[in-house]
Design an enzyme around this catalytic site. Structure first.
Site, PDB file in Angstrom:
ATOM      1  N   GLU A   1      -3.736  -9.876   8.912  1.00  0.00           N
ATOM      2  CA  GLU A   1      -3.522  -8.804   9.615  1.00  0.00           C
ATOM      3  C   GLU A   1      -4.305  -8.405  10.833  1.00  0.00           C
ATOM      4  O   GLU A   1      -4.123  -7.749  11.803  1.00  0.00           O
ATOM      5  CB  GLU A   1      -3.154  -7.507   8.679  1.00  0.00           C
ATOM      6  CG  GLU A   1      -4.187  -6.740   8.194  1.00  0.00           C
ATOM      7  CD  GLU A   1      -4.087  -5.447   7.594  1.00  0.00           C
ATOM      8  OE1 GLU A   1      -4.676  -4.627   8.059  1.00  0.00           O
ATOM      9  OE2 GLU A   1      -3.329  -5.275   6.477  1.00  0.00           O
TER      10      GLU A   1
ATOM     11  N   GLU B   1      18.341  -9.955   3.017  1.00  0.00           N
ATOM     12  CA  GLU B   1      19.386  -9.263   2.299  1.00  0.00           C
ATOM     13  C   GLU B   1      20.684  -9.095   3.318  1.00  0.00           C
ATOM     14  O   GLU B   1      21.911  -9.024   2.866  1.00  0.00           O
ATOM     15  CB  GLU B   1      19.276  -7.828   1.820  1.00  0.00           C
ATOM     16  CG  GLU B   1      18.235  -7.913   0.753  1.00  0.00           C
ATOM     17  CD  GLU B   1      17.634  -6.545  -0.147  1.00  0.00           C
ATOM     18  OE1 GLU B   1      18.079  -5.630   0.991  1.00  0.00           O
ATOM     19  OE2 GLU B   1      17.239  -6.585  -0.984  1.00  0.00           O
TER      20      GLU B   1
END
Length: 270
Positions: free
Chosen positions: A112, A81
């Site tokens: 992960e 963004e």
């Protein structure tokens, strides 16, 4: 140092499946109300991290977010963004998620758990000592994130983190830790809820405050935003009208000519 994962502790609510919808929503909302207060207590840590991010960006560095699962996705969202909002290059703020872009939409099993992969991912972006890397992990124990920050520290790269447990292994190795203690979730262990909300709000603070410090906002306006749709073009026209006290037609002509709100305003005043 003792460490308790409060994000994993049992919810204070029981028999959720028996609650009517109105009660479910009220209780979730009550828990959500505690998040801004938890962030308020961490503001001194956030301030130090923002100042450091700004410093590194002014030196020509980049901001990297690394995370897994929800935390990784939130970092990718915040990074993605920044270019349309502030008009910065797409690679100034970079979000990296364990498992690669596939993991943005679909969980990648055990991604992960690889403590070495984050450093490999960062090296693919030619990480250097002007950059800053923020590890995001609600638990504060994610191997992907801890391993990445550990290697950054070894290579003289500035590190920060956002976590939702106090005294976590992640906060211990981050040079600029942010610990927002949100407590047990409404659904036990579902850290996409309060912890995820806290991480999103802190990310908003970091990127927005840093971009303001870099001069990417004028007054309170996004004068460097990308004009990527009709709504944003209209917003740009109105910004120019308000700033220069001119008609919509004049503002539209200026924006079409200069393709950027800041440039349109600056060129008009020359």
């Amino acid at each position: 140092m003792s460490f308790t994962r409060t994000t994993e502790q049992s919810s204070k609510y029981e028999h959720l499946e028996k609650m009517p919808v109105s009660e479910l929503l009220q209780n979730i909302n009550n828990e959500d109300k505690t998040v801004p207060l938890a962030i308020e207590r961490a503001l001194p840590q956030v301030e130090k991290l923002v100042e450091t991010v700004t410093k590194q960006l002014k030196l020509g560095g980049r901001l990297f977010y690394i995370g897994a699962g929800t935390s990784g996705r939130l970092g990718v969202v915040d990074a993605s963004e920044c270019p349309p909002t502030f008009g910065v290059p797409f690679d100034l703020v970079v979000g990296i998620i364990a498992g690669g872009d596939t993991a943005i939409r679909k969980a990648v099993e055990f991604a992960e758990d690889d403590k070495n992969q984050a450093w490999k991912d960062l090296n693919d972006c030619n990480i250097n000592d002007k950059d800053i890397v923020i590890g995001i992990a609600a638990s504060g124990t994610t191997p992907y994130v801890i391993g990445g920050l550990d290697k950054c520290n070894e290579n003289n790269i500035t590190t920060g983190c956002i976590t939702c447990n106090i005294d976590s292994p992640l906060a211990e190795i981050a040079q600029y830790p942010v610990e927002v203690i949100t407590g047990p979730e409404f659904v036990t262990g579902s850290s996409r809820m309060k912890a995820g909300t806290a991480q999103k709000l802190v990310l908003n603070m970091i990127s927005t405050a840093a971009m303001i410090q870099l001069g990417r906002v004028k007054g309170n306006k996004m004068v460097d935003m990308q004009l990527s749709n009709h709504k944003l073009v209209d917003r740009g026209v109105r910004m120019i009208m308000d700033e220069l006290n001119i008609t919509r037609e004049e503002a539209t002509i200026l924006l079409e000519k200069h393709k950027n709100v800041r440039n349109a305003i600056d060129k008009y005043r020359i």
